[in-house]
Write a protein that holds these residues in place. Sequence first.
Motif, mmCIF file in Angstrom:
data_model
loop_
_atom_site.group_PDB
_atom_site.id
_atom_site.type_symbol
_atom_site.label_atom_id
_atom_site.label_comp_id
_atom_site.label_asym_id
_atom_site.label_seq_id
_atom_site.Cartn_x
_atom_site.Cartn_y
_atom_site.Cartn_z
ATOM 1 N N LYS A 68 0.843 -1.189 0.000
ATOM 2 C CA LYS A 68 0.000 0.000 0.000
ATOM 3 C C LYS A 68 0.881 1.243 0.000
ATOM 4 O O LYS A 68 1.792 1.379 0.821
ATOM 5 N N SER A 107 -3.042 -12.536 3.005
ATOM 6 C CA SER A 107 -2.861 -11.138 3.416
ATOM 7 C C SER A 107 -1.995 -11.072 4.662
ATOM 8 O O SER A 107 -1.839 -12.055 5.397
ATOM 9 N N TYR A 109 -1.420 -8.056 7.720
ATOM 10 C CA TYR A 109 -1.670 -6.724 8.272
ATOM 11 C C TYR A 109 -1.203 -6.732 9.724
ATOM 12 O O TYR A 109 -1.814 -7.365 10.583
ATOM 13 N N ALA A 144 1.576 0.481 10.394
ATOM 14 C CA ALA A 144 1.035 -0.768 9.868
ATOM 15 C C ALA A 144 1.792 -1.205 8.621
ATOM 16 O O ALA A 144 2.151 -0.385 7.775
ATOM 17 N N ASP A 146 0.934 -3.454 5.539
ATOM 18 C CA ASP A 146 -0.259 -4.005 4.890
ATOM 19 C C ASP A 146 0.141 -4.616 3.553
ATOM 20 O O ASP A 146 0.591 -3.902 2.647
ATOM 21 N N LYS A 148 -0.908 -7.648 0.428
ATOM 22 C CA LYS A 148 -1.786 -8.632 -0.199
ATOM 23 C C LYS A 148 -0.907 -9.561 -1.019
ATOM 24 O O LYS A 148 -0.094 -9.095 -1.834
#
Length: 333
Positions: A68, A107, A109, A144, A146, A148
């Motif tokens: 991200k 994922s 996170y 964070a 993050d 995928k």
Amino acid sequence: MIQDEISVSLKRPQWKCIESREDSKRLHYGRFILYPLCKGQANTIGIGMRRALLGEVEGTCITRAKFKNITHEYSAIMGIEESVYDILMNLKEIVLRSDPYGIREASLYIVGPKSVTAQDIILPPAVRIMDTTQHIANINKKMALDLKLKIEKGRGCIIQNTNNYNPKDGIFPLDAIFMPVRSANYSIHSYWDGNEIQEILFIEIWTNGGVTPREALYEASRNLIELFLPFLSAEQQTIDEINNKNHNTYPFLPLSHVSTDTRRTKEGVNLSAIFIDQLVGLPPRVYNCLRNAHINTLSDLLKYSREDLMKIERLGKHSVEQILEVLRNFGIK
């Protein structure tokens, strides 16, 4: 004397696992024997089995990571020790085991500060990580990470073409090494049995834990057998006989298009078992564009309309016409 010769000739080879151990979560070892074999048979089987173990056994890998707000693989992320490139390399080291085929999504996170390991990845069903201690990144402050991830199962190696990914989307491809067999070796022991020389074949297998050596041996043997099944066909047909068949039943496939996939039906060939590199006349540039769009099989290709193909990057009108012409020549309208 004749009875002894008959009894020897009727001996069927059998196999045993004589050693099996787990040196670590990423290194499993197995040693197997096949006996008795006639002189020369052990070398014939050993060569084929070694090649099948190294090239035909399927494995599971992470093939793509999406960050991200990241635009370059050499970017530094504030608050994380590793660069994007380092994180990608750590993801490549993760050993996975999965049963189903196809593409799976995972994922990650995590809010720091924290040392992120493979254990923190949220996996899809029927997929598990063999060594959850694999390091991914160190987060030094409250922020964070993050991600995928895309998980695939396949065989061999896939070198990704990074030129066809848009870094502005934060998507980065990973070179996939699907081969779970790290090394394979064989040796032969000869001995006299009456008036004949008999042989014992020893096979050693090292795997990364994604499959066990016993599973690798089974899969490699099965794949070798499948490759020879066409030669055992009861019906021998000439090319002319095949050409005279009803094309509405299934398209004519030249010998280079014959599939050995066991999922094909008796009525025809499963289109998902025909890869696009088997389409005669498909230009290399067009082939590369299709692969980059994750179109790997004929079944994948037939899901696209003419308009959908035009939207694929670097595929123009002329390239689409070439694809349609190849399909027509293949027997598909």
